[in-house]
Design an enzyme around this catalytic site. Structure first.
Site, short mmCIF file in Angstrom:
data_model
loop_
_atom_site.label_atom_id
_atom_site.label_comp_id
_atom_site.label_asym_id
_atom_site.label_seq_id
_atom_site.Cartn_x
_atom_site.Cartn_y
_atom_site.Cartn_z
N LYS A 128 0.70 -1.36 0.16
CA LYS A 128 0.11 -0.20 0.17
C LYS A 128 0.92 1.28 -0.02
O LYS A 128 2.01 1.26 0.62
CB LYS A 128 -0.99 -0.22 1.21
CG LYS A 128 -1.70 1.35 1.76
CD LYS A 128 -2.39 1.24 2.69
CE LYS A 128 -3.26 3.08 2.96
NZ LYS A 128 -4.33 3.05 3.67
N GLU A 178 -9.51 12.33 12.27
CA GLU A 178 -8.66 11.16 12.22
C GLU A 178 -7.38 11.12 13.94
O GLU A 178 -6.53 12.24 13.63
CB GLU A 178 -7.18 10.76 11.31
CG GLU A 178 -6.81 9.26 11.91
CD GLU A 178 -5.72 8.89 10.47
OE1 GLU A 178 -5.74 7.85 10.21
OE2 GLU A 178 -6.14 9.43 9.54
N GLU A 222 -7.70 -2.86 2.13
CA GLU A 222 -6.38 -1.59 3.11
C GLU A 222 -7.06 -1.51 4.39
O GLU A 222 -5.58 -0.55 4.97
CB GLU A 222 -7.18 0.24 2.02
CG GLU A 222 -6.32 0.69 2.62
CD GLU A 222 -6.96 2.20 1.21
OE1 GLU A 222 -6.33 3.65 2.10
OE2 GLU A 222 -7.39 2.59 0.77
N GLU A 357 -11.13 10.67 -5.42
CA GLU A 357 -11.53 10.74 -3.81
C GLU A 357 -10.56 12.00 -3.38
O GLU A 357 -10.81 12.88 -2.19
CB GLU A 357 -10.76 9.46 -3.12
CG GLU A 357 -10.91 9.82 -1.75
CD GLU A 357 -10.17 8.35 -1.10
OE1 GLU A 357 -9.37 7.75 -0.32
OE2 GLU A 357 -10.66 6.41 -1.94
#
Length: 380
Positions: A128, A178, A222, A357
């Site tokens: 990733k 986050e 992911e 995105e």
């Protein structure tokens, strides 16, 4: 950016907490932080370690660090107050005129980067990598950072809203959903996010998108890569580590995310929160797996990120604190706004979808600045 850092301020000369009238530089559901001197030059990371020595009770250190240890850092002395209602003229900004707008890399170049990263993953060199884009805006008038953060706080009351002076008139502002980590004594909490869908005004379509994200094999893969890497980092530091088996949906005003709430008990409760930040940052949520190869590819395709995809937060004299990932953010300097957004690339990532995105993620700051995405169609 070259920074000229002043020596730590003398706490005896600072006003008491109730004397400050400026807007909070940090807003979280459980506390606000106000800078003792909003006009002071930022402290460096080296100075920050000693800045709280001898400071009055309740003094905190608010700061931002970059994506890598080689990137800049900016710290300021602050004091904590209980949360208060956010005052702003309205929940949306007045329309802002744009003189010039450009994204780097451009939309087609970003999609080419995604294709290159996907090919690298297909060869087994990576699992990733998170690729980022910046959006440079030259506005008719300089936005007021206090008004921008007030609108961010109104629009996302559960987010970590920040406004950190970087020196030279620049300000790092944003509303991060986050949590990188929170430390209280031996107790540690994290809530990493990976996997995203744009929200929709129609409730039925919005629910469909949330369901699609929750059951997406690509997004769950992911997310699992990120959780495995964080678990590996934390395990040697913790005597207890609780990680749920599956992620849950996390909603923000503009996006759906997959998130996992992690709880841990440290082996050493005296471990400083800044040492923990250094241990876990950057997580795979903004970097990739394995981290060294992901950082190399990011450096090749993007160059230095600076404060973007870094960490922002606070610590106190005990070494406790709370830090967020520096996303949904912008660097403001006069009439210039420099926005950042990224997308996690794994096997099967579609370049056009990943570009879309990032465009959706720009929306958080664009709304707070009063910029319509319709005026930026060619740049997004």
């Amino acid at each position: 950016m070259t920074q000229t850092a002043a020596p730590p301020a003398n706490p005896a000369t600072q006003p008491p907490p109730h004397a400050a009238t400026h807007a909070p530089a940090w807003r979280a559901p459980d506390r606000h932080l106000h800078l003792l001197d909003p006009h002071a030059a930022p402290l460096t990371a080296a100075q920050a370690r000693h800045a709280l020595h001898g400071a009055p009770d309740g003094t905190h250190l608010l700061g931002a660090i970059g994506f890598t240890p080689q990137d800049p850092a900016a710290f300021h002395l602050a004091h904590s107050t209980p949360p208060t209602p956010t005052a702003a003229p309205s929940t949306s900004a007045a329309p802002t005129g744009i003189l010039h707008a450009a994204s780097r890399p451009a939309p087609d170049a970003f999609e080419a980067n995604v294709a290159r990263a996907a090919a690298t993953i297909a060869r087994g060199e990576l699992h990733k990598v998170v690729l980022g884009r910046t959006l440079d805006l030259h506005l008719h008038a300089a936005p007021d950072p206090s008004a921008v953060t007030a609108r961010l706080a109104q629009g996302a009351p559960d987010a970590f809203v920040f406004s950190v002076p970087l020196g030279d008139g620049a300000q790092l502002v944003g509303a991060s959903p986050e949590r990188l980590l929170s430390k209280r004594g031996a107790q540690l909490r994290l809530r990493p996010l990976a996997g995203t869908r744009a929200r929709h005004a129609d409730p039925a379509e919005d629910l469909r998108r949330a369901h699609d994200l929750l059951h997406s094999a690509k997004d769950r893969h992911e997310h699992a890569l990120m959780i495995a890497a964080i678990r590996e980092t934390l395990a040697p530091l913790c005597r207890e580590l609780t990680v749920p088996d599956a992620p849950r949906l996390v909603q923000t005003p503009g996006l759906w995310h997959l998130g996992t709430s992690i709880h841990a008990t440290l082996r050493d409760p005296d471990l400083h929160v800044l040492d923990l930040v250094s241990a876990v940052h950057p997580t795979p949520a903004v970097c990739g797996v394995p981290a060294p190869a992901a950082r190399d590819l990011i450096g090749t395709l993007e160059g230095p990120r600076g404060f973007f995809a870094g960490a922002v937060g606070w610590c106190d004299a005990r070494g406790d604190g709370e830090w967020a990932v520096t996303i949904r953010c912008a660097r403001l300097c006069g009439p210039h706004a420099h926005l950042f957004a990224g997308a996690g690339i794994v096997a099967g990532s579609d370049p056009a979808r990943e570009r879309a995105e990032t465009a959706a993620k720009f929306g958080t700051m664009l709304r707070a600045l009063g910029v319509s995405p319709l005026d930026l169609e060619g740049a997004l």
